[in-house]
Scaffold this motif. Structure first.
Motif, short mmCIF file in Angstrom:
data_model
loop_
_atom_site.label_atom_id
_atom_site.label_comp_id
_atom_site.label_asym_id
_atom_site.label_seq_id
_atom_site.Cartn_x
_atom_site.Cartn_y
_atom_site.Cartn_z
N PRO A 22 43.46 77.00 41.24
CA PRO A 22 42.69 78.03 40.72
C PRO A 22 41.13 78.30 41.02
O PRO A 22 40.67 79.42 41.00
CB PRO A 22 43.10 78.05 39.11
CG PRO A 22 44.03 77.03 39.09
CD PRO A 22 43.74 76.07 40.35
N THR A 65 50.35 76.84 39.12
CA THR A 65 49.40 77.17 38.04
C THR A 65 50.06 77.72 36.99
O THR A 65 51.35 78.12 37.04
CB THR A 65 48.32 78.07 38.82
OG1 THR A 65 49.40 79.29 39.34
CG2 THR A 65 47.59 77.38 39.61
N TYR A 71 49.60 80.52 34.95
CA TYR A 71 48.76 82.07 34.53
C TYR A 71 49.48 82.65 33.33
O TYR A 71 48.85 83.18 32.71
CB TYR A 71 48.80 82.73 35.68
CG TYR A 71 47.71 82.46 36.70
CD1 TYR A 71 46.64 82.56 36.66
CD2 TYR A 71 48.45 81.86 38.10
CE1 TYR A 71 45.55 82.05 37.55
CE2 TYR A 71 47.29 81.29 39.29
CZ TYR A 71 45.93 81.63 38.80
OH TYR A 71 45.32 81.15 39.67
N SER A 95 45.20 79.30 31.29
CA SER A 95 44.73 80.08 32.44
C SER A 95 43.40 80.58 32.40
O SER A 95 42.74 80.80 33.25
CB SER A 95 45.92 81.19 32.70
OG SER A 95 45.95 82.01 31.73
N SER A 96 43.01 80.82 31.06
CA SER A 96 41.68 81.48 30.86
C SER A 96 40.71 80.50 30.47
O SER A 96 39.25 80.97 30.65
CB SER A 96 41.93 82.52 29.76
OG SER A 96 42.31 81.73 28.65
N SER A 118 50.33 89.38 37.75
CA SER A 118 48.96 89.49 37.84
C SER A 118 48.43 89.10 39.16
O SER A 118 48.93 88.30 39.88
CB SER A 118 48.51 88.52 36.85
OG SER A 118 47.00 88.32 36.88
N LYS A 126 45.98 87.65 40.00
CA LYS A 126 45.66 86.10 39.82
C LYS A 126 46.69 85.24 40.54
O LYS A 126 46.64 84.20 40.86
CB LYS A 126 44.88 85.73 38.73
CG LYS A 126 43.82 86.51 38.24
CD LYS A 126 43.08 85.78 36.88
CE LYS A 126 41.94 86.58 36.54
NZ LYS A 126 41.37 85.97 35.30
N GLU A 127 48.00 85.59 40.18
CA GLU A 127 49.04 84.78 40.29
C GLU A 127 49.63 84.87 41.62
O GLU A 127 50.36 84.08 42.23
CB GLU A 127 50.22 85.31 39.62
CG GLU A 127 49.71 84.99 38.22
CD GLU A 127 51.10 85.52 37.00
OE1 GLU A 127 52.00 84.63 36.92
OE2 GLU A 127 50.97 86.57 36.80
N ASN A 153 50.79 82.08 43.63
CA ASN A 153 49.52 81.40 43.91
C ASN A 153 49.41 79.91 44.51
O ASN A 153 48.52 79.70 45.37
CB ASN A 153 48.63 81.32 42.61
CG ASN A 153 47.10 81.17 42.82
OD1 ASN A 153 46.59 81.91 43.80
ND2 ASN A 153 46.44 80.57 42.01
#
Length: 774
Positions: free
Chosen positions: A34, A68, A70, A76-77, A167, A169-170, A212
């Motif tokens: 990440p 990860t 997420y 995740s945050s 997402s 991000k994923e 990811n």
């Protein structure tokens, strides 16, 4: 794991160092982390748990995969603190983050499979969206596009993609343009794909969406791309150019080969022509003496038999020479048709009659049957006669003794056909395939005994094809052969021959014997006419000299004929056509185009018997054209005819009284001669009242020497320059007297006579009547 050392870094991700082999391996965002800021590391149950600035992930050293979390908001945050982690006795893991502590059981974490799709947000061609170009969009939404075409000058493509259902991000995107790229691009978070300067052709753009950790291909889509090239870059244009280049190469090579063949053919034709010329010249020297000997009254019957036998054999030689010349025309492709309306029935019947005696020698019966009594069609009579002669001759030759040859002529409104059937030796199947080829002769007992060239049937085939017809053959060995020709009906409008008022075509109109007048002219002059014989064959020159020296004064020349003509001015020239340095055509052209010699008539002797050759000779101005071998008596009559007709033309030239009519009336076919006579008449008319106008003044105004003036005026009018002036003046005087406008004295002065008594004397002597009686 004993030799492995794992080091968390701030900015370089996770470092792996193997103590044994001293190798270092780096695990970064590109590997699925990440973040490259790894603040804490914890080992549990074969996995490395990494707390980063951008969440928690699990790394599997066994397969180098990263997972990860997420989907778990707390993991995740959060931003994990440095070295703030521990493992509890119950197996749970505790981490310190910027949002408090996080504790979880790693065995009970929920693992989910991503289910997303790739969405085509936009497609830009050379900076313009396809939404703005309906031709590119074709009424299909951008996301539904599966293929796209654009021109060679729009070769920049930008594709914008979005993840749907997951997402951003994923996931990570990777792509490959088949036809351009050899490998997939490195997975990244980039969502804009750009290709510039795409070449012409067809390509396929593939786009993959990974999770990811790059362990899963979430979705994959393709977009087919076709770049439309310029027309000269298309495959079909290249094919056309290739075909054109190959065709051009083929035709150039063919042309070159044909040129080589033509050169070879020219050598061959030159050989044939020279051979035929030598044959015909020799045959002439054989035939002419035989004809003269045949006239001897004291010759015995046996002697006549021998002479006739010699004549028959010389005719055979003449036919061989003719076939050689015919063959060279066919070989060069220069044969021409001279179509005239001919009665085909009568033509075939005449040719059949010609072979009656030949057939009689073998007791072969010739039968001729026709469905018409008469049938007019346009053909080249000479060529069709040769076709019929060849077919009949072959049929008789290969017939058995006491056999039969049948000629069947069928005519209708569309075509006419001739069948020639014999019941003789026949032709084998193998020989039939080669029969119409050059120099081929069938292998049979007849050919083994007889000499032949093997080109007869080739000429038949070519002459029939020239008439747009067909020739066919049916034959069986020992049963006979059937040759059949079919020629379409044609019709031509025959133009009546134009009568040229040139020597050789003018007839006497006064009812008197021209020959007697000619002899009287010679008797009066006391001088024989002169003839120049031009031939490179000395024997032929000597023979012609012996034949004519009792009637004419003979001059001889070979290749030096033109030099001799500069010194002598003969009444007539007899010239061979085929000579090594200057041939007869060139000599004739030179004679007729030169002012000093254009008035001399020319007879051409040649072995070239084709009509086109005769037309060439006559077109150059020759008065007559005789083919070898020729009858010496025929040549003698032609010479006498030319001499007589020259006198008629001379009389006509003397009637040019009115100069205003000169331009409209053609007196002589040769333009130089015609202009000379007209100018002479005009000069005399202009000096009609000049008492001092004599032959020297005449020559000066004609711009020629006195001797040349005498030769030209004498040759063209039969009079000396003084007599010619006198005749023009007296004819003018007659015209003035008949007008009743002038007195005799005035007419005498107007026509250049100072003495009335002398004028009256000359006038009465010329016309038989005095001016007063007129």
């Amino acid at each position: 794991m004993e030799d492995d050392i794992w080091v968390a870094t701030s900015g370089d991700g996770l470092l792996h160092y193997n103590y044994t082999n001293r190798e270092t391996h780096k695990i970064t965002v590109e590997s699925g982390l990440p973040s490259n800021y790894v603040n804490s590391v914890m080992y549990d149950n074969g996995y490395l748990w990494l707390g980063t600035e951008n969440g928690l992930c699990r790394y599997n050293p066994a397969d180098s995969t990263v997972h990860t979390y997420y989907s778990t908001l707390a993991l995740s945050s959060a931003s994990f603190n440095v070295n703030a982690s521990c493992k509890l006795r119950n197996g749970e893991l505790m981490w310190g983050t910027n949002n408090g502590a996080v504790m979880f059981n790693p065995d009970k974490l929920y693992h989910t499979q991503l289910n997303g799709q790739i969405y085509f947000q936009n497609i830009n061609i050379s900076g313009s969206s396809v939404r703005e170009n309906q031709d590119l969009l074709r009424g299909i939404p951008v996301n539904k596009q599966t293929d796209i075409s654009f021109k060679y000058d729009q070769n920049t493509l930008t594709l914008e993609v979005l993840p749907i259902g997951v997402s951003s991000k994923e996931i990570k995107f990777s792509w490959k343009m088949e036809g351009l790229d050899t490998e997939w691009s490195h997975p990244s978070s980039q969502q804009i794909i750009t290709y510039t300067n795409i070449p012409n052709g067809n390509f396929r753009l593939k786009v993959r969406m990974y999770n990811n950790s790059l362990s899963q291909i979430v979705d994959e889509r393709t977009l087919d791309i076709h770049v439309i090239p310029l027309y000269w870059q298309t495959w079909w244009f290249r094919l056309v150019i290739f075909i054109i280049i190959m065709s051009t190469t083929f035709f150039v090579l063919k042309f070159y080969i044909n040129r080589l063949k033509q050169r070879h053919a020219e050598d061959k034709i030159r050989f044939f022509t020279n051979t035929a010329h030598d044959l015909r010249t020799s045959i002439t020297l054989i035939n002419a003496p035989i004809q003269e000997l045949n006239k001897e009254e004291e010759l015995s019957e046996k002697g006549h038999y021998y002479l006739n036998l010699a004549m028959e054999q010389s005719e055979r030689l003449s036919n061989v020479a003719t076939q050689l010349l015919d063959f060279q025309k066919v070989d060069m492709g220069k044969g021409q048709l001279f179509l005239v309306m001919v009665d085909i029935v009568n033509l075939v019947y005449r040719r059949k009659t010609m072979f009656k005696s030949t057939a009689g020698k073998k007791n072969v019966i010739l039968e001729f049957v026709s469905n018409r009594e008469s049938y007019m069609s346009a053909v080249d009579e000479l060529k069709i006669e040769k076709v019929v002669d060849n077919l009949i001759s072959n049929a008789i030759k290969y017939s058995h003794t006491n056999g039969r040859v049948e000629l069947t002529l069928n005519c209708n409104e569309y075509y006419w056909s001739l069948e020639v059937r014999d019941y003789g030796l026949g032709i084998s199947d193998n020989a039939q395939k080669k029969l119409f080829k050059e120099f081929y002769r069938g292998d049979n007992k007849v050919n083994s005994r007889m000499v032949g060239s093997g080109i007869g049937l080739l000429l038949v085939k070519n002459y029939v094809l020239m008439h747009e017809g067909k020739v066919s053959l049916e034959s069986k060995e020992n049963e006979g052969s059937l040759f059949k020709i079919n020629i379409p009906y044609k019709e031509v409008v025959e133009v009546a021959p134009v009568e040229h008022e040139e020597p050789g075509n003018v007839t006497s109109a006064d009812g008197l014997s021209d020959q007697s007048e000619y002899k009287q002219e010679d008797d009066r002059s006391g001088k024989r006419k002169s003839i120049l014989i031009v031939d490179d064959n000395k024997d032929l020159r000597n023979f012609l000299k012996c034949s004519f020296e009792n009637q004419y004064y003979i001059l001889e020349a070979g290749n030096e004929a033109w030099e001799l003509l500069q010194k002598e001015s003969p009444e007539l020239i007899i010239s061979d056509v085929m000579m090594p340095d200057m041939d007869g055509f060139e000599l004739c052209k030179l004679i007729k185009s030169t002012f000093e010699t254009s008035h001399i008539p020319v007879i051409l002797l040649t072995s070239l018997c084709d009509k086109s050759d005769q037309l060439e000779g006559l077109g150059l101005g020759a008065e007559d054209y005789i083919t070898k071998p020729f009858d010496i008596s025929l040549l003698e009559q032609r010479i006498k005819s030319l001499m007589r007709n020259r006198e008629i033309v001379r009389e006509k030239a003397l009637k040019l009284i009115k100069p205003e009519n000169d331009e409209q009336q053609v007196i002589l076919a040769n333009e130089l001669n015609d202009q000379f006579v007209k100018k002479a008449v005009e000069v005399i008319h202009n000096n009609m009242q000049n008492l001092d106008f004599d032959k020297e003044s005449f020559a000066m105004e004609m711009h020629v020497s006195g001797s040349l003036l005498y030769k030209k005026i004498k040759a063209l009018t039969g009079q000396s320059p003084i007599d010619f002036i006198k005749s023009i003046r007296l004819n003018r005087a007659l015209e003035l007297l008949q007008s009743h406008k002038y007195t005799i004295t005035e007419v005498s002065e107007l026509c250049g006579y100072s003495s009335i008594s002398y004028f009256s004397t000359v006038f009465k002597k010329y016309f038989g009547k005095s001016p007063t009686e007129v």
